[in-house]
Design a protein around this motif. Structure first.
Motif, PDB file in Angstrom:
ATOM      1  N   PHE A 179       0.484  -2.115   4.507  1.00  0.00           N
ATOM      2  CA  PHE A 179       1.342  -1.566   3.458  1.00  0.00           C
ATOM      3  C   PHE A 179       0.568  -1.368   2.153  1.00  0.00           C
ATOM      4  O   PHE A 179       0.881  -0.456   1.385  1.00  0.00           O
ATOM      5  CB  PHE A 179       2.591  -2.429   3.256  1.00  0.00           C
ATOM      6  N   VAL A 180      -0.447  -2.182   1.901  1.00  0.00           N
ATOM      7  CA  VAL A 180      -1.285  -1.990   0.719  1.00  0.00           C
ATOM      8  C   VAL A 180      -2.061  -0.689   0.847  1.00  0.00           C
ATOM      9  O   VAL A 180      -2.112   0.128  -0.093  1.00  0.00           O
ATOM     10  CB  VAL A 180      -2.243  -3.180   0.529  1.00  0.00           C
ATOM     11  N   ARG A 181      -2.671  -0.460   1.992  1.00  0.00           N
ATOM     12  CA  ARG A 181      -3.419   0.784   2.219  1.00  0.00           C
ATOM     13  C   ARG A 181      -2.503   2.000   2.078  1.00  0.00           C
ATOM     14  O   ARG A 181      -2.861   2.985   1.418  1.00  0.00           O
ATOM     15  CB  ARG A 181      -4.071   0.752   3.604  1.00  0.00           C
ATOM     16  N   ARG A 182      -1.326   1.921   2.661  1.00  0.00           N
ATOM     17  CA  ARG A 182      -0.399   3.060   2.585  1.00  0.00           C
ATOM     18  C   ARG A 182       0.067   3.307   1.149  1.00  0.00           C
ATOM     19  O   ARG A 182       0.199   4.467   0.721  1.00  0.00           O
ATOM     20  CB  ARG A 182       0.790   2.824   3.498  1.00  0.00           C
ATOM     21  N   MET A 188       2.532  -7.523  -6.519  1.00  0.00           N
ATOM     22  CA  MET A 188       1.243  -7.103  -7.076  1.00  0.00           C
ATOM     23  C   MET A 188       0.597  -5.984  -6.272  1.00  0.00           C
ATOM     24  O   MET A 188      -0.459  -5.460  -6.649  1.00  0.00           O
ATOM     25  CB  MET A 188       0.285  -8.291  -7.155  1.00  0.00           C
ATOM     26  N   TRP A 189       1.241  -5.598  -5.162  1.00  0.00           N
ATOM     27  CA  TRP A 189       0.687  -4.551  -4.297  1.00  0.00           C
ATOM     28  C   TRP A 189       1.729  -3.467  -4.011  1.00  0.00           C
ATOM     29  O   TRP A 189       1.574  -2.701  -3.067  1.00  0.00           O
ATOM     30  CB  TRP A 189       0.205  -5.179  -2.985  1.00  0.00           C
ATOM     31  N   SER A 190       2.743  -3.410  -4.834  1.00  0.00           N
ATOM     32  CA  SER A 190       3.853  -2.496  -4.588  1.00  0.00           C
ATOM     33  C   SER A 190       3.434  -1.039  -4.769  1.00  0.00           C
ATOM     34  O   SER A 190       2.433  -0.723  -5.431  1.00  0.00           O
ATOM     35  CB  SER A 190       5.010  -2.810  -5.540  1.00  0.00           C
ATOM     36  N   ALA A 191       4.225  -0.130  -4.198  1.00  0.00           N
ATOM     37  CA  ALA A 191       3.963   1.291  -4.353  1.00  0.00           C
ATOM     38  C   ALA A 191       3.997   1.693  -5.817  1.00  0.00           C
ATOM     39  O   ALA A 191       3.181   2.510  -6.273  1.00  0.00           O
ATOM     40  CB  ALA A 191       4.986   2.092  -3.543  1.00  0.00           C
TER      41      ALA A 191
END
Length: 250
Positions: free
Chosen positions: A213-216, A186-189
């Motif tokens: 990783f979510v922020r990035r 649900m937070w993938s690139a």
């Protein structure tokens, strides 16, 4: 105290349903994702802090004839009900409309929504209206006219597929999937890029999540991302803005 709802044969045959446990205070817990549906301190206040304030609401409604909100993870409907409550109280143009769309792979049943939201008398009116309108079964895209000026669209299915196909461009996003450590898809690139593509220029997102990783992924998608203090002592949350239109192919 935890109370489990036993899995029925219908549940076993219908993978679109989650197995719920109930913690003290009628707080729903997803067995499959091993996570609560909302903050254990106060989910309604968390919604106000993270999603409404994080997206600059209600002030942005003052000049909006139509305002569209997209949400990843409808869950109990708490965010919808609290947003609707605040919409009723907000200054806005005559005839203004709120269109709330939520992308949910595992819709709850009406009885579970009613139980999960029963703790908050502040949203009793919205909860009752939502439960009364909720279909017995949901599949595909379901639109509910909750009031003359409020519509709810539930889009059932995997988030990446459904967001990518969404016909709407949203003014604000509530990114409210289960915790990144519990449900990283649900937070993938790829999904964050799809969210960015379905965000209006100047549109915003907000989320309780602050994992690196979510922020990035949000930054790589094209959002300007800001860190802000989280709710109830949580160190950080994220919010951001889409600044530019996509570059035209040369």
């Amino acid at each position: 105290m935890i109370e489990s709802r036993p899995t029925t044969p219908a549940d076993a045959e219908t993978p679109s349903r989650q197995t719920l446990s109930w913690h003290t205070g009628d707080m729903p817990y997803s067995v499959e994702f091993d996570d609560h549906f909302y903050c254990r301190t106060d989910g309604r206040l968390e919604c106000g802090h993270v999603f409404l304030e994080g997206n600059g609401l209600p002030p942005r409604w003052q000049d909006a004839q139509m305002f569209t909100i997209g949400e990843l993870g409808f869950g109990t409907g708490l965010n919808l009900c609290e947003t609707w409550r605040r919409w009723k109280l907000a200054a806005k143009p005559p005839g203004a409309r709120l269109a709330f769309s939520s992308f949910e792979r595992f819709p709850m049943q009406a009885s579970d929504i009613a139980r999960a939201l029963s703790a908050w008398s502040e949203i009793e009116e919205e909860r009752e209206a939502l439960v009364a309108a909720w279909p017995e079964t949901l599949a595909g895209t379901v639109r509910l006219d909750l009031a003359d000026d409020v519509t709810l669209t539930i889009v059932c299915g995997p988030a990446l597929e459904t967001v990518t196909r969404a016909p709407t461009v949203f003014d604000a996003w509530y990114l409210d999937g289960f915790a990144p450590s519990r449900n990283p898809d649900m937070w993938s690139a790829e999904l964050m890029a799809a969210v960015h593509d379905r965000t209006a220029i100047g549109g915003t997102f907000a989320t309780y999540a602050a994992a690196g990783f979510v922020r990035r992924n949000l930054q790589a998608a094209g959002f300007r991302v800001e860190r802000h203090p989280g709710f109830a002592g949580k160190r950080e949350m994220l919010r951001g803005t889409r600044l530019h239109a996509p570059l035209e192919a040369v």
